[in-house]
Scaffold this motif. Sequence first.
Motif, short mmCIF file in Angstrom:
data_model
loop_
_atom_site.label_atom_id
_atom_site.label_comp_id
_atom_site.label_asym_id
_atom_site.label_seq_id
_atom_site.Cartn_x
_atom_site.Cartn_y
_atom_site.Cartn_z
N GLN A 26 0.82 -1.21 0.00
CA GLN A 26 0.00 0.00 0.00
C GLN A 26 0.86 1.26 0.00
OE1 GLN A 26 -2.25 -0.76 3.56
NE2 GLN A 26 -3.83 -1.96 2.50
N LEU A 27 1.99 1.20 0.69
CA LEU A 27 2.90 2.34 0.70
C LEU A 27 3.48 2.58 -0.70
CD1 LEU A 27 4.30 4.52 2.39
CD2 LEU A 27 6.10 2.83 2.90
N TYR A 28 3.89 1.49 -1.35
CA TYR A 28 4.37 1.62 -2.72
C TYR A 28 3.27 2.18 -3.62
CZ TYR A 28 8.52 -1.27 -1.67
OH TYR A 28 9.71 -1.76 -1.18
N ASP A 29 2.06 1.67 -3.47
CA ASP A 29 0.94 2.17 -4.29
C ASP A 29 0.73 3.66 -4.05
OD1 ASP A 29 0.50 -0.34 -5.34
OD2 ASP A 29 -1.19 -0.81 -4.01
N PHE A 30 0.84 4.08 -2.80
CA PHE A 30 0.62 5.49 -2.49
C PHE A 30 1.61 6.39 -3.22
CE2 PHE A 30 2.29 9.07 -0.03
CZ PHE A 30 1.19 9.91 -0.06
N ILE A 31 2.92 6.08 -3.15
CA ILE A 31 3.88 7.00 -3.74
C ILE A 31 3.76 7.03 -5.26
CG2 ILE A 31 5.46 6.81 -1.78
CD1 ILE A 31 7.26 5.02 -3.46
N PHE A 32 3.44 5.90 -5.87
CA PHE A 32 3.31 5.92 -7.33
C PHE A 32 2.01 6.57 -7.77
CE2 PHE A 32 6.68 2.72 -6.98
CZ PHE A 32 7.56 3.24 -7.91
N GLN A 33 0.98 6.47 -6.96
CA GLN A 33 -0.25 7.20 -7.25
C GLN A 33 -0.03 8.70 -7.08
OE1 GLN A 33 -2.90 6.04 -8.60
NE2 GLN A 33 -4.29 7.81 -8.41
N LEU A 34 0.75 9.07 -6.07
CA LEU A 34 1.09 10.48 -5.87
C LEU A 34 1.79 11.03 -7.11
CD1 LEU A 34 0.96 12.50 -3.34
CD2 LEU A 34 3.41 12.01 -3.10
N ASP A 35 2.69 10.24 -7.67
CA ASP A 35 3.41 10.66 -8.88
C ASP A 35 2.48 10.69 -10.10
OD1 ASP A 35 5.62 11.37 -10.47
OD2 ASP A 35 6.05 9.28 -10.94
N ALA A 36 1.64 9.67 -10.21
CA ALA A 36 0.77 9.56 -11.39
C ALA A 36 -0.25 10.69 -11.46
CB ALA A 36 0.04 8.21 -11.37
N THR A 37 -0.70 11.19 -10.33
CA THR A 37 -1.71 12.24 -10.31
C THR A 37 -1.10 13.64 -10.20
OG1 THR A 37 -1.96 11.97 -7.90
CG2 THR A 37 -3.46 10.71 -9.32
N ASP A 38 0.21 13.72 -10.21
CA ASP A 38 0.90 15.00 -10.11
C ASP A 38 0.92 15.68 -11.48
OD1 ASP A 38 2.68 17.11 -9.53
OD2 ASP A 38 4.42 15.84 -10.00
N THR A 39 0.26 16.81 -11.59
CA THR A 39 0.21 17.53 -12.86
C THR A 39 1.14 18.74 -12.88
OG1 THR A 39 -1.66 18.87 -12.06
CG2 THR A 39 -2.18 16.83 -13.25
N ASN A 40 1.89 18.94 -11.81
CA ASN A 40 2.75 20.13 -11.70
C ASN A 40 4.24 19.82 -11.68
OD1 ASN A 40 0.56 22.08 -11.36
ND2 ASN A 40 0.22 21.07 -9.38
N ASN A 41 4.59 18.57 -11.93
CA ASN A 41 6.00 18.14 -11.85
C ASN A 41 6.58 18.43 -10.47
OD1 ASN A 41 8.40 16.98 -12.77
ND2 ASN A 41 9.23 18.94 -13.49
N TYR A 100 2.07 14.42 5.10
CA TYR A 100 2.77 15.64 4.69
C TYR A 100 3.04 15.66 3.18
CZ TYR A 100 5.85 19.69 5.10
OH TYR A 100 6.42 20.93 4.97
N MET A 101 3.40 14.53 2.61
CA MET A 101 3.60 14.47 1.16
C MET A 101 2.30 14.83 0.43
SD MET A 101 6.16 11.27 0.28
CE MET A 101 5.55 10.05 1.45
N THR A 102 1.19 14.30 0.91
CA THR A 102 -0.10 14.60 0.30
C THR A 102 -0.39 16.09 0.34
OG1 THR A 102 -0.94 12.42 0.95
CG2 THR A 102 -2.57 14.09 0.36
N ARG A 103 -0.10 16.73 1.46
CA ARG A 103 -0.36 18.16 1.60
C ARG A 103 0.59 18.99 0.74
NH1 ARG A 103 -3.53 19.71 5.99
NH2 ARG A 103 -4.41 17.92 7.08
N LEU A 104 1.85 18.56 0.65
CA LEU A 104 2.82 19.33 -0.14
C LEU A 104 2.40 19.47 -1.60
CD1 LEU A 104 6.35 18.17 1.13
CD2 LEU A 104 5.34 20.44 1.35
N VAL A 105 1.84 18.41 -2.16
CA VAL A 105 1.49 18.45 -3.58
C VAL A 105 0.08 18.98 -3.82
CG1 VAL A 105 3.05 16.54 -4.07
CG2 VAL A 105 0.63 16.06 -3.64
N SER A 106 -0.61 19.40 -2.76
CA SER A 106 -2.01 19.82 -2.88
C SER A 106 -2.16 21.27 -3.31
CB SER A 106 -2.72 19.63 -1.54
OG SER A 106 -2.22 20.55 -0.57
N GLY A 107 -1.06 22.02 -3.33
CA GLY A 107 -1.13 23.43 -3.67
C GLY A 107 -1.09 24.35 -2.47
#
Length: 400
Positions: A26-41, A100-107
């Motif tokens: 699940q942790l691996y899935d989380f980080i790759f989903q974080l990358d896959a849904t990142d539209t801001n590089n 915190y990673m989720t919040r950082l990429v949230s804008g």
Amino acid sequence: VFLAIPWIAGSAFAQPLPPCYHRLDQLYDFIFQLDATDTNNYVHIDTIGHSRGDVLGVQYPIYAVKISDNADVFENEPVMLVVCHIHAEEVIGIELCVDYMTRLVSGQYNSLIAATQIYFIPTMNPDGLQVISYGVPSGGDTLWDNTWRKNGYMPPQMGQANCHVAVGPGGDSCGVDLNRNFDLNWIYGDTLWDSSGGELYDYFRGPAPFSEPEDQCVRDFARQIHPALSIVYHSSRQGAIAEQGIAAWMWGYDPGPYKFPPDCTAIGLINRSYCGLLQGGFRHNPYLVTFGNTHNGCLQDWFYQQCGCIQILTELGPPGDMQSIQPGCDSLNTYFIPHDRPSLEWMQRRLVNLGMSNEPAVLNIYTRDAATQNPISAEWRNLNTWSPVLGKWTTNEEFG
């Protein structure tokens, strides 16, 4: 083949993790989903190494997740490294990082990630996290041991077929304590057969300094990215050192004298502000600011000595019985994550003093070729505090 000793069915130690904690997959899935849904590089993931893998027969990848405004490029910005998980049973730090990673990429933090480069190692012990996540195969059954601490090393002395697995602290004869395997003062760590407080095997330093691939990859990655600040998350097993921010180093024996690091004043100031934002209450509130009497191969000593990086070993609470090292979902989500998040954000802001007016100025060091003025990697020293105990601190090649 595993020999289980002793196992009490239904005991507090023989339970899977509460459902709010990320298992390894699940942790691996989380980080790759974080990358896959990142539209801001904002997100970049690197594989920096693999686990030992002897016990479970799988060498799991170890990932580093970078979050910055131009994540695919190493830029001329200060670096922070967060090691979210090192000891298998100590999983609160993973959830702090996920939040915190989720919040950082949230804008919400655009100015912060535009000025800094922050790297997360979600786990540097995937072997141990897999054991905590899904148990250990044992004679066709699954043995749950939520006190597993180490990696997946199998000592040759065990004959490659006789790992003793005990439910409860101590007794797990396989594995190396990854926080005892760094080379600074490694010799003072536990041998395979020594006990530490009655917990047989659990603090084994490994057969040699940096014998474990997990520590090797973190060492090499730190030398590559040159972090200025770092956090490594722990959770106190017995509660004796819960709710503390532990920095390098305080060597010696009571009642002293002690040997402190050359930059102990700067380290202490950083740690004091950081711990002031960590709300405790079980043992210390706010967290206790201290220098660690850790002369046995620990990360924070090595990071300072070899990299000039101020790393704070953060011992999350609460103390008490062994169940509290993995607090329930209500405690995790309503207490730990919201109470500990501000300190993590503060540390990242401290890299550039973003939004801060009462902290000492940040010192930027650049090294150039005298003839060409091109950036070079070179050793640097603070001559006011430098000591021969320190290693060779260097600037990075890209920007000097």
